[in-house]
Design an enzyme around this catalytic site. Structure first.
Site, PDB file in Angstrom:
ATOM      1  N   GLU A 187       0.532  -1.127  -0.155  1.00 36.08           N
ATOM      2  CA  GLU A 187      -0.098  -0.103  -0.034  1.00 36.08           C
ATOM      3  C   GLU A 187       0.861   1.130   0.217  1.00 36.08           C
ATOM      4  O   GLU A 187       0.428   2.452  -0.259  1.00 36.08           O
ATOM      5  CB  GLU A 187      -0.900  -0.054   1.183  1.00 36.08           C
ATOM      6  CG  GLU A 187      -0.430  -0.006   2.732  1.00 36.08           C
ATOM      7  CD  GLU A 187      -0.103  -1.412   3.113  1.00 36.08           C
ATOM      8  OE1 GLU A 187      -0.056  -2.430   2.183  1.00 36.08           O
ATOM      9  OE2 GLU A 187       0.077  -1.827   4.419  1.00 36.08           O
ATOM     10  N   GLY A 237       8.172 -10.627   2.596  1.00 39.39           N
ATOM     11  CA  GLY A 237       7.743  -9.291   3.687  1.00 39.39           C
ATOM     12  C   GLY A 237       8.271  -9.929   4.858  1.00 39.39           C
ATOM     13  O   GLY A 237       9.304 -10.621   5.129  1.00 39.39           O
ATOM     14  N   THR A 241       3.880 -11.695   9.262  1.00 37.33           N
ATOM     15  CA  THR A 241       2.800 -11.377   8.245  1.00 37.33           C
ATOM     16  C   THR A 241       3.032 -12.812   7.247  1.00 37.33           C
ATOM     17  O   THR A 241       2.040 -13.525   6.941  1.00 37.33           O
ATOM     18  CB  THR A 241       2.954 -10.423   7.200  1.00 37.33           C
ATOM     19  OG1 THR A 241       2.826  -9.188   7.968  1.00 37.33           O
ATOM     20  CG2 THR A 241       1.843 -10.314   6.283  1.00 37.33           C
ATOM     21  N   GLY A 242       4.077 -13.224   7.213  1.00 41.45           N
ATOM     22  CA  GLY A 242       4.325 -14.575   6.431  1.00 41.45           C
ATOM     23  C   GLY A 242       3.694 -15.694   7.166  1.00 41.45           C
ATOM     24  O   GLY A 242       3.236 -16.442   6.607  1.00 41.45           O
ATOM     25  N   GLU A 259       8.984 -15.655   1.250  1.00 39.89           N
ATOM     26  CA  GLU A 259      10.475 -14.862   1.446  1.00 39.89           C
ATOM     27  C   GLU A 259      10.507 -13.790   2.346  1.00 39.89           C
ATOM     28  O   GLU A 259       9.736 -12.825   2.388  1.00 39.89           O
ATOM     29  CB  GLU A 259      10.851 -14.149   0.074  1.00 39.89           C
ATOM     30  CG  GLU A 259      12.494 -14.292  -0.280  1.00 39.89           C
ATOM     31  CD  GLU A 259      12.936 -12.787   0.469  1.00 39.89           C
ATOM     32  OE1 GLU A 259      13.148 -12.731   1.657  1.00 39.89           O
ATOM     33  OE2 GLU A 259      13.223 -12.061  -0.407  1.00 39.89           O
ATOM     34  N   CYS A 293      15.986  -7.390   2.165  1.00 40.30           N
ATOM     35  CA  CYS A 293      15.770  -8.418   2.658  1.00 40.30           C
ATOM     36  C   CYS A 293      17.312  -9.307   3.057  1.00 40.30           C
ATOM     37  O   CYS A 293      17.618  -9.981   4.193  1.00 40.30           O
ATOM     38  CB  CYS A 293      15.032  -9.679   2.098  1.00 40.30           C
ATOM     39  SG  CYS A 293      15.346  -9.902   0.589  1.00 40.30           S
TER      40      CYS A 293
HETATM   41  P1  NAI Z   1       4.741  -6.690   5.940  1.00 47.22           P
HETATM   42  O1  NAI Z   1       5.169  -8.043   5.913  1.00 47.22           O
HETATM   43  O2  NAI Z   1       3.554  -6.510   7.053  1.00 47.22           O
HETATM   44  O3  NAI Z   1       4.067  -6.126   4.481  1.00 47.22           O
HETATM   45  C1  NAI Z   1       4.319  -6.713   3.248  1.00 47.22           C
HETATM   46  C2  NAI Z   1       3.195  -6.915   2.375  1.00 47.22           C
HETATM   47  O4  NAI Z   1       2.088  -7.764   3.060  1.00 47.22           O
HETATM   48  C3  NAI Z   1       2.526  -5.713   2.055  1.00 47.22           C
HETATM   49  O5  NAI Z   1       2.086  -5.670   0.824  1.00 47.22           O
HETATM   50  C4  NAI Z   1       1.528  -5.725   2.963  1.00 47.22           C
HETATM   51  O6  NAI Z   1       0.097  -4.930   2.560  1.00 47.22           O
HETATM   52  C5  NAI Z   1       1.039  -7.176   3.181  1.00 47.22           C
HETATM   53  N1  NAI Z   1       0.261  -7.583   4.363  1.00 47.22           N
HETATM   54  C6  NAI Z   1       0.521  -6.964   5.615  1.00 47.22           C
HETATM   55  N2  NAI Z   1      -0.197  -7.669   6.498  1.00 47.22           N
HETATM   56  C7  NAI Z   1      -1.077  -8.637   5.855  1.00 47.22           C
HETATM   57  C8  NAI Z   1      -2.053  -9.753   6.101  1.00 47.22           C
HETATM   58  N3  NAI Z   1      -2.647  -9.640   7.267  1.00 47.22           N
HETATM   59  N4  NAI Z   1      -2.541 -10.286   5.175  1.00 47.22           N
HETATM   60  C9  NAI Z   1      -2.169 -10.283   4.030  1.00 47.22           C
HETATM   61  N5  NAI Z   1      -1.243  -9.163   3.546  1.00 47.22           N
HETATM   62  C10 NAI Z   1      -0.632  -8.688   4.306  1.00 47.22           C
HETATM   63  O7  NAI Z   1       5.985  -5.682   6.147  1.00 47.22           O
HETATM   64  P2  NAI Z   1       6.039  -4.262   6.932  1.00 47.22           P
HETATM   65  O8  NAI Z   1       4.885  -4.216   7.848  1.00 47.22           O
HETATM   66  O9  NAI Z   1       5.650  -3.255   5.764  1.00 47.22           O
HETATM   67  O10 NAI Z   1       7.389  -3.978   7.303  1.00 47.22           O
HETATM   68  C11 NAI Z   1       7.842  -4.737   8.485  1.00 47.22           C
HETATM   69  C12 NAI Z   1       8.896  -5.281   8.505  1.00 47.22           C
HETATM   70  O11 NAI Z   1       8.824  -6.495   7.830  1.00 47.22           O
HETATM   71  C13 NAI Z   1      10.098  -4.667   7.962  1.00 47.22           C
HETATM   72  O12 NAI Z   1      10.652  -3.611   8.978  1.00 47.22           O
HETATM   73  C14 NAI Z   1      11.101  -5.721   7.501  1.00 47.22           C
HETATM   74  O13 NAI Z   1      11.854  -6.008   8.848  1.00 47.22           O
HETATM   75  C15 NAI Z   1      10.260  -6.782   7.048  1.00 47.22           C
HETATM   76  N6  NAI Z   1      10.010  -6.730   5.505  1.00 47.22           N
HETATM   77  C16 NAI Z   1      10.863  -7.714   4.870  1.00 47.22           C
HETATM   78  C17 NAI Z   1      10.947  -7.647   3.471  1.00 47.22           C
HETATM   79  C18 NAI Z   1      11.764  -8.487   2.659  1.00 47.22           C
HETATM   80  O14 NAI Z   1      12.115  -8.243   1.790  1.00 47.22           O
HETATM   81  N7  NAI Z   1      11.829  -9.907   3.195  1.00 47.22           N
HETATM   82  C19 NAI Z   1      10.109  -6.554   2.752  1.00 47.22           C
HETATM   83  C20 NAI Z   1       9.487  -5.836   3.693  1.00 47.22           C
HETATM   84  C21 NAI Z   1       9.360  -5.804   4.982  1.00 47.22           C
HETATM   85 MG    MG Z   2       3.055  -5.309   8.620  1.00 46.98          MG
END
Ligand code: NAI
Ligand code: MG
Length: 499
Positions: A187, A237, A241-242, A259, A293
């Site tokens: 978003e 992400g 959330t994963g 991932e 990541c």
């Molecule tokens: P997040 O994992 O919550 O968001 C990633 C995606 O998941 C976004 O599109 C978000 O809208 C979606 N999402 C969030 N909650 C969801 C749900 N309940 N059901 C389905 N989809 C959902 O990551 P966030 O909160 O933006 O960042 C938090 C931390 O996550 C970061 O500080 C970092 O440590 C980690 N992260 C890791 C990434 C990677 O490349 N592995 C990328 C982004 C964040």
């Molecule tokens: Mg989140």
């Protein structure tokens, strides 16, 4: 003084909509996006609801069950993917500007990402026409083959750190294999994914093959992960959330790939040239302001060079030019959002409270050009203990911890001492030792005497809580296919199992 701040040519003051069943549409509400360099409103995008996600899933379902895409020859799909790659290249400047406006990263990094995204489509365009499947030696008159088939409707939920590149990593192998997709960008950073959808429409991708729904995770991501009409979910992400997505996917046991980031170690032995090692260390942690990541967020350094390594890291970190992504002098941009900036600053406070030594940074840069932007200075902690939160948890910002080791065994134990296992590196001129150590590191992506260089041809993913499965390479394609054995009896006679 010469002017180094350039102005983007791309127009963002326009309508940004969801893409469902081949049509662009509103979602019922609007979200303001912010420019991370200034903290100012950039534009508004349409956002949807559970109903939008369900509509997109039905469109993808119809495109898979009745549409031409899965039935096309691999060659035809391949030709289409090459066209997508060429179109991304043709729009490189515009897409890169959007990425920098929306996500904050320096323009040169955005341009690099756009080229990488195009090449990901090219890689899978090529791979899908190469030999696959198996013919099994069974006695005549039977003929047995093993074929790969698309899985079906793929839900794809992606983050904000590499918006278009993550879309490419998900869409390219899925489309090559003949699947249809419901993509949900972050978003925070939906603009390049929407622009890609517009490009796909111009190229006349059959309707419903790619759908883009917009909104927050719980609103539009969760319905995709939960839907019984979705056959596979791919997510990049956070671990939290994963894990939630894996739970949501249980209902129909959809295929899941995850991932989930890391806390990746860079092990430095004292026989290696220290200046080169420090140079790689800066690249490992501060590239994309640490929002990577696979970032090298833990330096694991041999005791006899530990102090010198820290001194050199401090000196070089102070020289990094932090600034807006459109300033040609900028070497490190702002973080993606106010929320991420807050999160990283909180971790810096946690580090101080835990008793780690803040060697440099830990604050926000001062001056007119930084006002209201989401900037944080390059930050180094030393004197850390393995169980500190800043050593164990992914910070996802320009913050590195430096750990000290005496023996090779200790280096390995420290390197493996978190729940993550995404990436890792070893620096040593003793290649026998470097190879031994790199084999002992429990991570999916590793380097010897290098960091970050990666290829569409190689599997991307992690051990332990860094996720499930692999993206990219032949492994990534496997993640978007089912395997079927076909047994053909060319001379059927009564089987006579029962008299
Ligand atoms: P997040 O994992 O919550 O968001 C990633 C995606 O998941 C976004 O599109 C978000 O809208 C979606 N999402 C969030 N909650 C969801 C749900 N309940 N059901 C389905 N989809 C959902 O990551 P966030 O909160 O933006 O960042 C938090 C931390 O996550 C970061 O500080 C970092 O440590 C980690 N992260 C890791 C990434 C990677 O490349 N592995 C990328 C982004 C964040
Ligand atoms: Mg989140």
């Amino acid at each position: 003084m010469t002017q180094t701040l350039t102005s983007p040519k791309v127009k963002v003051d326009r309508k940004w909509q969801q893409f469902i069943g081949g049509k662009f549409e509103d979602g019922g509400s609007e979200r303001e996006l912010f420019n991370p360099a200034t903290g100012k409103v950039l534009c508004k995008v349409q956002e949807g609801t559970k109903a939008s996600a369900e509509k997109a899933i039905i469109a993808a379902r119809k495109a898979f069950d009745q549409g031409p895409w899965p039935k096309m020859s691999a060659f035809e799909r391949s030709q289409f993917l090459f066209k997508i790659a060429d179109a991304i290249d043709a729009h490189q400047d515009e897409l890169a500007e959007l990425e920098t406006l929306n996500g904050g990263k320096p323009l040169r990094e955005s341009k690099y990402d756009m080229a990488d995204a195009a090449n990901c489509f090219r890689y899978y365009a090529g791979l899908i026409t190469k030999p696959s499947g198996q013919a099994i030696d069974v006695p005549a008159p039977s003929v047995t083959t093993v074929v790969r088939e698309p899985i079906g409707v793929c839900g794809q939920i992606i983050p904000w750190n590499y918006p278009l590149l993550m879309a490419a990593w998900k869409l390219a192998p899925a489309l090559a294999a003949g699947n249809t997709c419901v993509l949900k960008p972050s978003e925070y950073t939906p603009l390049t994914a929407i622009r890609l959808a517009e490009i796909l429409k111009e190229l006349e991708l059959p309707e419903g093959v790619v759908n883009v729904v917009l909104g927050a995770g719980p609103a539009v991501g969760a319905p995709i992960a939960e839907s019984n009409l979705v056959d596979k979910i791919a997510f990049t992400g956070s671990v939290k959330t994963g894990k939630a997505i894996a739970q949501m996917a249980l209902g129909n046991l959809k295929k899941v790939t995850l991932e989930l980031g890391g806390k990746s170690p860079m092990v430095v032995f004292s026989d290696f040239d220290i200046d080169t090692a420090v140079d790689y260390a800066l690249f490992a942690i501060y590239c994309n302001a640490g929002q990577v990541c696979s970032a090298g967020s833990r330096m694991v350094v041999e005791e006899n060079i530990y102090d010198k390594f820290i001194a050199k890291m401090i000196e070089r970190s102070k020289k990094i030019v932090v600034g807006p992504g459109f300033d040609q002098e900028t070497e490190m941009g702002p973080l993606v959002s106010e929320a991420q900036k807050k999160r990283v600053l909180e971790y810096i406070e946690i580090g101080k409270k835990e008793g780690a030594k803040l060697e440099v940074g830990g604050d926000v840069p001062q001056g007119a050009k930084y006002e209201n932007g989401y900037y944080i200075n390059p930050t180094i902690f030393s004197n850390v203990k393995p169980d500190m939160r800043i050593v164990q948890e992914e910070i996802f910002g320009p913050v590195v911890v430096i750990q000290k080791f005496r023996t090779e065994e200790e280096a390995i134990a420290l390197a493996n001492g978190t729940n993550f296992g995404l990436a890792g590196a070893v620096f040593s001129n003793d290649l026998t030792r470097a190879h031994r150590v790199v084999r002992a590191i429990k991570s999916g992506i590793t380097w010897v005497n290098g960091y970050h260089s990666t290829y569409n041809e190689c599997p991307w993913g992690g051990y332990k809580q860094s996720g499930w499965g692999r993206e990219l390479g032949t492994f990534g394609l496997e993640g978007y296919t089912e395997v079927k054995q076909i047994n053909i009896n060319l001379d059927p006679q009564p089987v006579s199992w029962f008299a």
